[in-house]
Design an enzyme around this catalytic site. Structure first.
Site, PDB file in Angstrom:
ATOM      1  N   PRO A 164      33.708  99.078  11.977  1.00 16.98           N
ATOM      2  CA  PRO A 164      32.889 100.710  12.319  1.00 16.98           C
ATOM      3  C   PRO A 164      34.031 101.714  12.383  1.00 16.98           C
ATOM      4  O   PRO A 164      35.602 101.602  12.172  1.00 16.98           O
ATOM      5  CB  PRO A 164      33.277 100.679  14.003  1.00 16.98           C
ATOM      6  CG  PRO A 164      33.739  99.399  14.526  1.00 16.98           C
ATOM      7  CD  PRO A 164      34.163  98.873  12.995  1.00 16.98           C
ATOM      8  N   LYS A 189      35.071  97.435   4.037  1.00 17.60           N
ATOM      9  CA  LYS A 189      34.730  98.674   4.511  1.00 17.60           C
ATOM     10  C   LYS A 189      34.530  99.036   4.992  1.00 17.60           C
ATOM     11  O   LYS A 189      34.247  99.008   6.256  1.00 17.60           O
ATOM     12  CB  LYS A 189      32.825  98.366   3.598  1.00 17.60           C
ATOM     13  CG  LYS A 189      32.370  99.676   3.071  1.00 17.60           C
ATOM     14  CD  LYS A 189      31.006  99.663   3.473  1.00 17.60           C
ATOM     15  CE  LYS A 189      30.402  99.901   4.805  1.00 17.60           C
ATOM     16  NZ  LYS A 189      30.756 101.359   5.763  1.00 17.60           N
ATOM     17  N   ALA A 191      34.053 102.554   7.758  1.00 23.96           N
ATOM     18  CA  ALA A 191      32.702 102.901   8.235  1.00 23.96           C
ATOM     19  C   ALA A 191      32.658 104.288   6.940  1.00 23.96           C
ATOM     20  O   ALA A 191      33.533 104.622   7.207  1.00 23.96           O
ATOM     21  CB  ALA A 191      32.726 103.109   9.614  1.00 23.96           C
ATOM     22  N   GLU A 192      31.954 104.819   6.799  1.00 24.00           N
ATOM     23  CA  GLU A 192      31.489 106.094   5.885  1.00 24.00           C
ATOM     24  C   GLU A 192      31.373 107.298   6.899  1.00 24.00           C
ATOM     25  O   GLU A 192      32.178 108.622   5.865  1.00 24.00           O
ATOM     26  CB  GLU A 192      30.138 106.396   5.669  1.00 24.00           C
ATOM     27  CG  GLU A 192      28.988 106.146   7.081  1.00 24.00           C
ATOM     28  CD  GLU A 192      28.639 104.993   7.406  1.00 24.00           C
ATOM     29  OE1 GLU A 192      28.792 103.852   7.319  1.00 24.00           O
ATOM     30  OE2 GLU A 192      27.615 104.843   7.643  1.00 24.00           O
ATOM     31  N   GLU A 264      32.339  91.174  15.693  1.00 22.40           N
ATOM     32  CA  GLU A 264      32.492  91.385  16.922  1.00 22.40           C
ATOM     33  C   GLU A 264      31.512  92.788  17.506  1.00 22.40           C
ATOM     34  O   GLU A 264      31.702  93.116  16.728  1.00 22.40           O
ATOM     35  CB  GLU A 264      34.042  92.221  17.263  1.00 22.40           C
ATOM     36  CG  GLU A 264      34.301  92.005  18.399  1.00 22.40           C
ATOM     37  CD  GLU A 264      34.381  93.695  19.352  1.00 22.40           C
ATOM     38  OE1 GLU A 264      33.794  93.986  19.316  1.00 22.40           O
ATOM     39  OE2 GLU A 264      35.910  94.317  18.323  1.00 22.40           O
ATOM     40  N   GLU A 395      22.993 100.016  25.119  1.00 21.16           N
ATOM     41  CA  GLU A 395      24.768 100.347  24.678  1.00 21.16           C
ATOM     42  C   GLU A 395      24.289 101.664  24.599  1.00 21.16           C
ATOM     43  O   GLU A 395      23.637 102.367  23.567  1.00 21.16           O
ATOM     44  CB  GLU A 395      25.043  99.536  23.482  1.00 21.16           C
ATOM     45  CG  GLU A 395      26.648  99.588  23.161  1.00 21.16           C
ATOM     46  CD  GLU A 395      27.499  98.971  22.647  1.00 21.16           C
ATOM     47  OE1 GLU A 395      26.814  98.852  21.651  1.00 21.16           O
ATOM     48  OE2 GLU A 395      28.324  98.850  23.008  1.00 21.16           O
TER      49      GLU A 395
HETATM   50  P1  ADP Z   1      27.625 101.815  13.540  1.00 20.34           P
HETATM   51  O1  ADP Z   1      26.350 102.208  14.908  1.00 20.34           O
HETATM   52  O2  ADP Z   1      29.241 102.033  15.212  1.00 20.34           O
HETATM   53  O3  ADP Z   1      27.934 102.991  13.369  1.00 20.34           O
HETATM   54  P2  ADP Z   1      26.877 100.133  12.520  1.00 20.34           P
HETATM   55  O4  ADP Z   1      26.427  98.604  12.457  1.00 20.34           O
HETATM   56  O5  ADP Z   1      25.658 100.295  11.780  1.00 20.34           O
HETATM   57  O6  ADP Z   1      27.564 100.458  13.734  1.00 20.34           O
HETATM   58  O7  ADP Z   1      28.089 100.223  11.106  1.00 20.34           O
HETATM   59  C1  ADP Z   1      29.948  99.534  11.204  1.00 20.34           C
HETATM   60  C2  ADP Z   1      29.514  98.865  10.169  1.00 20.34           C
HETATM   61  O8  ADP Z   1      28.494  98.097   9.220  1.00 20.34           O
HETATM   62  C3  ADP Z   1      29.921 101.003   9.072  1.00 20.34           C
HETATM   63  O9  ADP Z   1      30.642 100.399   7.894  1.00 20.34           O
HETATM   64  C4  ADP Z   1      28.311 100.278   8.864  1.00 20.34           C
HETATM   65  O10 ADP Z   1      28.937 101.346   7.309  1.00 20.34           O
HETATM   66  C5  ADP Z   1      28.266  99.257   8.174  1.00 20.34           C
HETATM   67  N1  ADP Z   1      27.067  98.611   8.027  1.00 20.34           N
HETATM   68  C6  ADP Z   1      25.352  99.175   7.980  1.00 20.34           C
HETATM   69  N2  ADP Z   1      24.517  98.803   8.414  1.00 20.34           N
HETATM   70  C7  ADP Z   1      25.483  98.072   7.167  1.00 20.34           C
HETATM   71  C8  ADP Z   1      24.490  95.876   6.817  1.00 20.34           C
HETATM   72  N3  ADP Z   1      23.042  96.173   6.292  1.00 20.34           N
HETATM   73  N4  ADP Z   1      25.460  95.790   5.689  1.00 20.34           N
HETATM   74  C9  ADP Z   1      26.594  96.245   5.818  1.00 20.34           C
HETATM   75  N5  ADP Z   1      27.577  96.501   6.762  1.00 20.34           N
HETATM   76  C10 ADP Z   1      26.306  97.765   6.815  1.00 20.34           C
END
Ligand code: ADP
Length: 492
Positions: A164, A189, A191-192, A264, A395
């Site tokens: 994240p 990967k 987080a974007e 986590e 949350e």
């Molecule tokens: P947040 O709301 O904190 O961004 P997420 O669970 O959406 O929490 O994101 C945490 C990570 O999981 C990021 O790197 C996000 O790109 C990735 N992610 C979100 N959706 C998916 C998915 N469907 N499959 C794999 N990874 C994902």
């Protein structure tokens, strides 16, 4: 040094790396696509980052597979692996100022925190696991018969790591440390919202001499790049940190290939203040436990339960402290609170503040946006919160504290546990038996007594219930990255 000679606004760092790392090469996405990463303090685009999708993930997994199956990494003397992890920690230390500033730029966290918390913990974590590399071993087992039986702990293989944006670099260290020590290879990967520090750390990993293909980084979005990693048959394990709803999707998608999974996830952690505690210490701990990192901590103490007879005093003191928090430019070394990470989080937090007001909770301070630019939210405290209000159950992941009152230990144990989460809890009291009774009874992976957010690379961290599966940090995390093999030798 005189006060005037001190630099109080740290310069914005240069972004050096925006591509993806696959098999030791920095590449554009095969699609040619990029995505923007935004400075949350100014809402301006910082850089365009290579946007990975399933085609790039496939290449990265092949590179990681090759590095694991054929490469030197998993066969290298464990002590030499440890040396390379230490070298990476040294390089991060040498580039400490640049990395801390990069984190502040991409995530918005105050430079003071990036320097005092994130990067010291990053370096410590990598050094801790460097020390483990040559200490991961099996047992000899006295089985029946004329046999010599022993176990080996072997690396799990290619690990997909999805992280994240709240502690971008620290999550890299928590994931890379044990995986590298165990001899695994990695496709990460980030987080974007926050790819920059991960890309820079990957550059340093190459510079440290960690062989090509051992660490691959594919930036991109969750449903594309992340999902491709989860589905890929060449990946042995997924380590994920993020929301529990995303973990549910990942678990379902990983079922076809039965990948090893560790999660986590989020929390709604109770922070319990008894009347017999040192109230000033509890107030300071509650402030830190909730407002640190703009409230963007999975273990944030967001349900603050205060024993009825001291609640008025507590609310008065915590409100005064919240009002002294300095919001603003996160590059200013005196800033204690930066912006939330992006528009989506900012909107979500403000909507929860509205829900709190509509539910009848009393907003004693904050409650709105700070300034006109950037995703800043005022430190917000709600008094008179009750258990069923959305601000007490969900949350929020922002600077919003809910204060609730309670009367006795049994009641507060039950109410602490009345949640789907179980990441962390804290209790403030001078009564040692009460503290231990609470610690024993609360269903949470971490319990802090008279402190909050004390982290150490050696202390396991993770959740009960919907807050996670498996533990990060400590020796426990090595289990996530090793397979246990039993070897039985006939002695006849
Ligand atoms: P947040 O709301 O904190 O961004 P997420 O669970 O959406 O929490 O994101 C945490 C990570 O999981 C990021 O790197 C996000 O790109 C990735 N992610 C979100 N959706 C998916 C998915 N469907 N499959 C794999 N990874 C994902």
């Amino acid at each position: 040094m005189t006060a005037t000679a001190e630099k109080t606004v740290v310069p914005v760092p240069k972004v050096r790396q925006t591509k993806m790392l696959i098999g030791g090469q920095w590449r554009d996405a095969q699609s040619g696509k990029t995505f923007e990463t935004v400075n949350p303090a100014t809402e301006q685009v910082i850089a365009n980052i290579a946007e990975g999708d399933s085609a790039d993930v496939d290449l990265a997994v092949k590179a990681a597979r090759k590095a694991f199956d054929e490469g030197p990494w998993s066969r290298m003397d464990a002590r030499d692996r440890g040396k390379l992890i230490n070298k990476l920690a040294d390089l991060i230390e040498q580039n400490f100022d640049e990395l801390s500033a990069l984190e502040t730029l991409d995530n918005g966290k105050p430079i003071k925190d990036a320097r005092a918390a994130d990067f010291p913990l990053v370096i410590d974590c990598l050094r801790y696991y460097a020390g483990w590399a040559d200490k991961i071993h099996g047992d000899t087992i006295p089985i029946r018969g004329n046999y010599f039986c022993y176990t080996r702990r072997e690396p799990t293989g290619v690990c997909g790591q999805i992280i994240p944006w709240n502690f971008p670099a620290l999550m890299v260290a928590w994931k890379w440390g044990p995986a590298l020590a165990a001899g695994c290879t990695i496709v990460m990967k980030p987080a974007e919202q926050t790819p920059l520090s991960c890309l820079r750390m990957a550059e340093l990993a190459l510079e440290a001499g960690i062989p090509e293909g051992v660490i691959n980084v594919v930036p991109g979005y969750g449903p594309t790049a992340g999902a491709a990693l989860v589905k890929h048959p060449g990946v042995d394990k997924i380590a994920f940190t993020g929301e529990h709803r995303t973990a549910q999707i990942i678990m379902a998608e990983a079922a076809t290939t039965l990948k090893r999974l560790t999660f986590e996830l989020g929390g709604k952690s109770p922070n319990v203040v008894f009347a017999d505690s040192n109230i000033d210490a509890a107030v300071a701990g509650a402030e830190f436990g909730l407002f640190f990192n703009q409230g963007q901590c999975c273990c944030a103490g967001s349900r603050v339960f205060v024993e009825e007879k001291v609640k008025a005093e507590f609310v008065e003191k915590i409100t005064a402290r919240a009002k002294t928090r300095k919001l603003g430019n996160p590059f200013d070394t005196s800033t204690s609170q930066g912006p939330q990470v992006d528009q989506a989080q900012f909107d979500k937090i403000l909507s929860y503040i509205e829900k709190g007001k509509n539910a009848g909770a009393k907003c004693v301070t904050g409650g709105k946006r700070f300034g006109e630019k950037g995703f800043f939210v005022e430190p917000t405290i709600f008094d008179n919160v009750t258990d069923e209000m959305p601000i007490a159950t969900d949350e929020i992941f922002g600077p919003v504290m809910s204060v609730l009152s309670f009367k006795d230990l049994d009641e507060i144990i039950a109410r602490s546990n009345d949640t789907c989460y179980g990441l962390a809890a804290a209790v403030w009291t001078r009564d040692v038996a009460k503290a231990h009774r609470y610690a024993k009874s609360v269903r949470a992976g971490t319990v802090w007594v008279n402190c909050y957010d004390v982290f150490d690379a050696a202390a396991p961290f993770g959740g009960f219930k919907m807050s996670g599966m498996g533990r990060e940090l400590g020796a426990a995390a090595l289990n996530n990255y090793t397979e246990l093999k039993t070897v039985t030798v006939s002695l006849d």
